[in-house]
Design an enzyme around this catalytic site. Sequence first.
Site, short mmCIF file in Angstrom:
data_model
loop_
_atom_site.label_atom_id
_atom_site.label_comp_id
_atom_site.label_asym_id
_atom_site.label_seq_id
_atom_site.Cartn_x
_atom_site.Cartn_y
_atom_site.Cartn_z
N GLY A 69 32.36 59.05 30.29
CA GLY A 69 33.81 58.89 30.23
C GLY A 69 34.23 57.51 30.69
N LEU A 111 35.92 56.40 33.40
CA LEU A 111 35.59 56.08 34.79
C LEU A 111 34.09 56.21 35.05
CD1 LEU A 111 36.37 55.33 37.65
CD2 LEU A 111 36.96 57.75 38.06
N ASP A 160 26.73 71.07 31.22
CA ASP A 160 27.98 71.83 31.23
C ASP A 160 28.22 72.25 32.68
OD1 ASP A 160 30.09 73.55 30.99
OD2 ASP A 160 29.13 74.92 29.58
N ALA A 202 33.99 64.53 36.07
CA ALA A 202 34.19 65.37 34.88
C ALA A 202 35.42 66.26 35.04
CB ALA A 202 32.96 66.23 34.62
N TYR A 203 36.26 66.32 34.01
CA TYR A 203 37.46 67.15 34.06
C TYR A 203 37.97 67.37 32.65
CZ TYR A 203 40.58 63.29 32.87
OH TYR A 203 41.22 62.27 32.20
N TYR A 246 47.96 71.57 34.70
CA TYR A 246 46.87 70.66 35.03
C TYR A 246 46.84 70.39 36.53
CZ TYR A 246 44.25 66.29 35.41
OH TYR A 246 43.36 65.32 35.79
N LYS A 276 43.80 71.23 39.28
CA LYS A 276 43.19 70.19 40.10
C LYS A 276 43.32 70.50 41.60
CE LYS A 276 41.47 66.83 38.90
NZ LYS A 276 40.02 66.57 38.65
#
Length: 291
Positions: free
Chosen positions: A22, A24, A55, A78-79, A138, A142
């Site tokens: 990704g 970042l 995964d 990861a998100y 979201y 989080k």
Amino acid sequence: MDAPESAARDRPLRLLVTGGSGQLGSALIRHSPPAWHVAGSHHTNPRTAADRRLDVVDGDAVRRLVDELRPDVIVHTAYRQSDPAMASVNVTGSANVAVAAHAAGARLVHLSTDVVFDGTRERGGYTERDQPSPITEYGRTKLAAERAVQAAKPDALIVRTSLIYGGAVAGPHERLVTEAVNGLDVGFFTDEWRCPVQVDDMAVALLELAMGELCGPLHVAGADAVSRFEFAQLVAAARGLDATLLRPALSSDQPARRPLNCELDCSLAEMVLSARPRGIRAVLAGAPIRR
């Protein structure tokens, strides 16, 4: 900052970055010292020989990879933000990574977000002492992820940040600006305030924090608080695009409630970091990283 106790001084540090391909994650791998042993994981196809497919929702797979790589530090980036897998990836996946990190004795740096706050503050930024109160799905996932991580690994460092931009490849926020100038009908909110952080600045800060022992929540974001509209204008100008083609809009007019002022107070990070993220104006002006 001292190195993690689990990192033997006679061998390179081992780092695992989830979400390694990704925006970042790629920057973290790119900025890691050459002597480190670095691996990145990604849910889809790995991009480099060092990447591993993973995964994070599969707890057994997470445990097996951590057992195999034996990392000293895991940086969990990861998100998911808006698809049906958002809750499982953000909450279950984060818990799985935290459980595996605890079992392996690895330091964990977990990435979170400014939208764990409701954005109702009229002035000033949110500190680590302020109680989160998310108003978006979201943000709720989080915050649930933060709590799952703290329960599984109380000594984890939980880094809350803001809009991430820049890097080797344009990120989604910059691409949206370009698409808007080229005719996409999208409004940029004048009443939503964030602290955008350049991805390389963020990566350098996280790698420094990975070598320390600080735990709990920490706010790390850019030095400037700007509206989404001002952010879009600055990006357009830096890219030589016509910023007058950007359409302002009001978040408060949207049917679904959104957080408005999500400015983060990064005073604590300023105290502990030797390389501090710049504000967007300094980044676009080419100013060096703040030390």
